[in-house]
Scaffold this motif. Structure first.
Motif, PDB file in Angstrom:
ATOM      1  N   HIS A  64       0.795  -1.223   0.000  1.00 18.94           N
ATOM      2  CA  HIS A  64       0.000   0.000   0.000  1.00 18.94           C
ATOM      3  C   HIS A  64       0.833   1.282   0.000  1.00 18.94           C
ATOM      4  CE1 HIS A  64      -3.184  -2.847   1.044  1.00 18.94           C
ATOM      5  NE2 HIS A  64      -3.931  -2.013   0.352  1.00 18.94           N
ATOM      6  N   LYS A  65       1.935   1.282   0.682  1.00 23.58           N
ATOM      7  CA  LYS A  65       2.743   2.503   0.801  1.00 23.58           C
ATOM      8  C   LYS A  65       3.814   2.642  -0.273  1.00 23.58           C
ATOM      9  CE  LYS A  65       1.324   4.575   4.581  1.00 23.58           C
ATOM     10  NZ  LYS A  65       0.888   5.962   4.594  1.00 23.58           N
ATOM     11  N   TYR A  66       4.391   1.528  -0.716  1.00 27.17           N
ATOM     12  CA  TYR A  66       5.585   1.605  -1.546  1.00 27.17           C
ATOM     13  C   TYR A  66       5.467   0.957  -2.914  1.00 27.17           C
ATOM     14  CZ  TYR A  66       7.261   3.203   2.886  1.00 27.17           C
ATOM     15  OH  TYR A  66       7.388   3.905   4.058  1.00 27.17           O
ATOM     16  N   ARG A  67       4.287   0.476  -3.282  1.00 27.16           N
ATOM     17  CA  ARG A  67       4.111  -0.120  -4.611  1.00 27.16           C
ATOM     18  C   ARG A  67       4.537   0.853  -5.727  1.00 27.16           C
ATOM     19  NH1 ARG A  67       1.250  -4.254  -7.165  1.00 27.16           N
ATOM     20  NH2 ARG A  67       0.196  -4.844  -5.238  1.00 27.16           N
ATOM     21  N   PRO A  68       4.129   2.126  -5.695  1.00 23.56           N
ATOM     22  CA  PRO A  68       4.553   3.024  -6.775  1.00 23.56           C
ATOM     23  C   PRO A  68       6.085   3.153  -6.882  1.00 23.56           C
ATOM     24  CG  PRO A  68       2.733   3.991  -5.570  1.00 23.56           C
ATOM     25  CD  PRO A  68       3.180   2.788  -4.785  1.00 23.56           C
ATOM     26  N   ALA A  69       6.763   3.223  -5.761  1.00 24.26           N
ATOM     27  CA  ALA A  69       8.226   3.353  -5.787  1.00 24.26           C
ATOM     28  C   ALA A  69       8.876   2.071  -6.297  1.00 24.26           C
ATOM     29  CB  ALA A  69       8.754   3.691  -4.396  1.00 24.26           C
ATOM     30  N   VAL A  70       8.385   0.922  -5.855  1.00 28.77           N
ATOM     31  CA  VAL A  70       8.944  -0.357  -6.307  1.00 28.77           C
ATOM     32  C   VAL A  70       8.678  -0.532  -7.801  1.00 28.77           C
ATOM     33  CG1 VAL A  70       8.779  -2.867  -6.061  1.00 28.77           C
ATOM     34  CG2 VAL A  70       8.819  -1.429  -4.025  1.00 28.77           C
ATOM     35  N   THR A  71       7.495  -0.148  -8.247  1.00 29.05           N
ATOM     36  CA  THR A  71       7.156  -0.245  -9.671  1.00 29.05           C
ATOM     37  C   THR A  71       8.070   0.654 -10.502  1.00 29.05           C
ATOM     38  OG1 THR A  71       4.861  -0.778  -9.151  1.00 29.05           O
ATOM     39  CG2 THR A  71       5.314   0.054 -11.374  1.00 29.05           C
ATOM     40  N   GLU A  72       8.277   1.871 -10.051  1.00 34.26           N
ATOM     41  CA  GLU A  72       9.163   2.793 -10.765  1.00 34.26           C
ATOM     42  C   GLU A  72      10.596   2.255 -10.798  1.00 34.26           C
ATOM     43  OE1 GLU A  72      10.800   5.836 -12.929  1.00 34.26           O
ATOM     44  OE2 GLU A  72       8.698   5.242 -12.723  1.00 34.26           O
ATOM     45  N   ALA A  73      11.073   1.720  -9.691  1.00 33.20           N
ATOM     46  CA  ALA A  73      12.424   1.147  -9.650  1.00 33.20           C
ATOM     47  C   ALA A  73      12.542  -0.009 -10.643  1.00 33.20           C
ATOM     48  CB  ALA A  73      12.748   0.677  -8.235  1.00 33.20           C
ATOM     49  N   ALA A  74      11.536  -0.865 -10.681  1.00 32.86           N
ATOM     50  CA  ALA A  74      11.555  -2.000 -11.611  1.00 32.86           C
ATOM     51  C   ALA A  74      11.567  -1.514 -13.056  1.00 32.86           C
ATOM     52  CB  ALA A  74      10.354  -2.900 -11.361  1.00 32.86           C
ATOM     53  N   ARG A  75      10.809  -0.497 -13.350  1.00 31.83           N
ATOM     54  CA  ARG A  75      10.779   0.043 -14.716  1.00 31.83           C
ATOM     55  C   ARG A  75      12.113   0.677 -15.097  1.00 31.83           C
ATOM     56  NH1 ARG A  75       4.587   1.963 -14.323  1.00 31.83           N
ATOM     57  NH2 ARG A  75       3.745  -0.075 -14.865  1.00 31.83           N
ATOM     58  N   ARG A  76      12.769   1.298 -14.142  1.00 35.21           N
ATOM     59  CA  ARG A  76      14.097   1.862 -14.422  1.00 35.21           C
ATOM     60  C   ARG A  76      15.106   0.772 -14.752  1.00 35.21           C
ATOM     61  NH1 ARG A  76      15.102   6.573  -9.851  1.00 35.21           N
ATOM     62  NH2 ARG A  76      13.326   7.902 -10.432  1.00 35.21           N
ATOM     63  N   ILE A  77      14.980  -0.369 -14.086  1.00 33.35           N
ATOM     64  CA  ILE A  77      15.937  -1.470 -14.284  1.00 33.35           C
ATOM     65  C   ILE A  77      15.550  -2.359 -15.456  1.00 33.35           C
ATOM     66  CG2 ILE A  77      16.927  -3.548 -13.194  1.00 33.35           C
ATOM     67  CD1 ILE A  77      17.930  -0.879 -12.026  1.00 33.35           C
ATOM     68  N   LEU A  78      14.259  -2.737 -15.540  1.00 35.08           N
ATOM     69  CA  LEU A  78      13.809  -3.724 -16.524  1.00 35.08           C
ATOM     70  C   LEU A  78      13.102  -3.131 -17.741  1.00 35.08           C
ATOM     71  CD1 LEU A  78      12.397  -6.402 -14.066  1.00 35.08           C
ATOM     72  CD2 LEU A  78      14.640  -6.369 -15.163  1.00 35.08           C
ATOM     73  N   GLY A  79      12.731  -1.874 -17.675  1.00 34.83           N
ATOM     74  CA  GLY A  79      11.999  -1.257 -18.775  1.00 34.83           C
ATOM     75  C   GLY A  79      10.520  -1.132 -18.450  1.00 34.83           C
ATOM     76  N   ASP A  80       9.795  -0.518 -19.377  1.00 38.75           N
ATOM     77  CA  ASP A  80       8.383  -0.208 -19.149  1.00 38.75           C
ATOM     78  C   ASP A  80       7.488  -1.435 -18.993  1.00 38.75           C
ATOM     79  OD1 ASP A  80       8.824   2.512 -19.130  1.00 38.75           O
ATOM     80  OD2 ASP A  80       8.450   2.735 -21.269  1.00 38.75           O
TER      81      ASP A  80
END
Length: 87
Positions: A64-80
Motif C-alpha cells: 500500500h505505501k511503496y508499490r509506486p516506488a517499487v514499480t518505478e524502480a523495476a521500470r528503471r531497471i527492466l523497462g516499461d
C-alpha cells in the motif's frame, strides 16, 4: 540484474544492487532501512520483480505505501514492461 536473482538487503554484483539502489533512492535511505533492509527478498526474472516479505503486516504495508516506488524502480531497471508481484 541477473534473471532469477534473489536479493536480501545486499547483493554481490553491481547489476543486482541496481534494483535495491533504485528503491532506496525513491523511498529514501531511512525508509528503506526501516521497511526493506533485511526484511524483504527481491527476485528478478526477465520482466518481473517479486518482493517477498516475512509477515502479512509487512506485506500489506509495503504493497500500500511503496508499490509506486517499487514499480518505478523495476521500470528503471527492466523497462516499461516490468511487472511487480508481492508475496
Amino acid at each position: 540484474m541477473q534473471p532469477n536473482a534473489t536479493l536480501v538487503a545486499e547483493s554481490r554484483s553491481p547489476s543486482d544492487r541496481g534494483m535495491l539502489e533504485e528503491v532506496k533512492e525513491l523511498v529514501g535511505s531511512q525508509t528503506f532501512d526501516h521497511w526493506f533492509h533485511n526484511k524483504t527478498s527481491i527476485e528478478i526474472t526477465e520482466n518481473e520483480v517479486t518482493i517477498g516479505v516475512a509477515n502479512p503486516f509487512l506485506l500489506n504495508w509495503i504493497q500500500h505505501k511503496y508499490r509506486p516506488a517499487v514499480t518505478e524502480a523495476a521500470r528503471r531497471i527492466l523497462g516499461d514492461a516490468a511487472q511487480i508481484r508481492f508475496k
